[in-house]
Design an enzyme around this catalytic site. Structure first.
Site: not given
Length: 223
Positions: A78, A65, A67
């Site tokens: 990422f 999911d 940040y």
């Protein structure tokens, strides 16, 4: 909620986005954004798709999911915005990348938009999250939608590289047709997994480019 989705994906996913669960999902997400601080910004929820059309997908990297800190998430798994400090997992991705490709240069920005524009679908299982609350939208039906996305790619394309990092991603990609596609698996790049020897040395970036080249597909400029 206004569905801001790349036309190529809108066509491929036309049946999926008309299902009752998806309409309910969009309504719930809209309410979440009205009542709580959520990430990424609403206009970036579908960034993974809007930066990488269905036709252009060459590589799929599956995350969990977004940040959940202020200003971090930009809709790509990422990836973080240019001015944001590179998170530990992404730093380990860059360490493996530079070693794999024998580069002396470590990326200074964690923004992976350049990968997406070359055909890397940076797909999170859940596309939204509440501030400071990881996995807070796990109970929503994003999982149905993103599994449908993976299935469409597996069924309707050929010679795509799927990078499955960690048990979550490997389970998520369990139905990929491995006769048509290259599936690369390793531990997760998080510090805990990487420090146990499950991440470094997987050489996924050079392996993916070698596979693309073998199939006469333009390779990814990772650095």
């Amino acid at each position: 909620m206004n569905l801001n989705l790349n036309p190529s994906w809108q066509t491929i996913l036309s049946d999926e986005i008309e299902k009752p669960y998806f309409h309910e999902l969009m309504d719930t997400v809209d309410q979440e954004y009205q009542n709580s601080v959520c990430f990424p910004p609403k206009e970036l929820i579908f960034s993974a798709f809007n930066n990488c059309s269905f036709e252009n997908v060459k590589v799929v990297i599956i995350g969990q999911d977004p940040y959940h800190g202020d200003g971090e998430a930009n809709g790509l798994s990422f990836s973080v915005n240019d001015s944001v400090r590179i998170p530990p997992s992404l730093r380990n991705i860059f360490r493996e990348l530079t070693t794999d490709l024998d580069s002396i240069f470590m990326p200074t920005s964690g923004n992976l938009e350049s990968w997406a524009k070359q055909g890397v679908l940076l797909l999170n299982a859940s596309l939204t999250v509440r501030k400071d609350n990881p996995n807070s939208h796990k109970h929503l039906n994003w999982n149905f939608f993103t599994e449908a996305v993976i299935q469409k790619i597996s069924d309707q394309k050929e010679n795509v590289v799927f990078m499955l990092w960690g048990s979550f991603a490997q389970k998520k990609g369990s139905k990929i047709n491995r006769e048509k596609h290259l599936v690369l698996e390793s531990g997760h790049p998080s510090p805990m997994s990487a420090n146990q020897g499950k991440w470094f040395g997987n050489k996924h970036f050079s392996k993916s480019n070698a596979y693309l080249q073998e199939n006469n597909i333009q390779t990814i400029k990772w650095l």
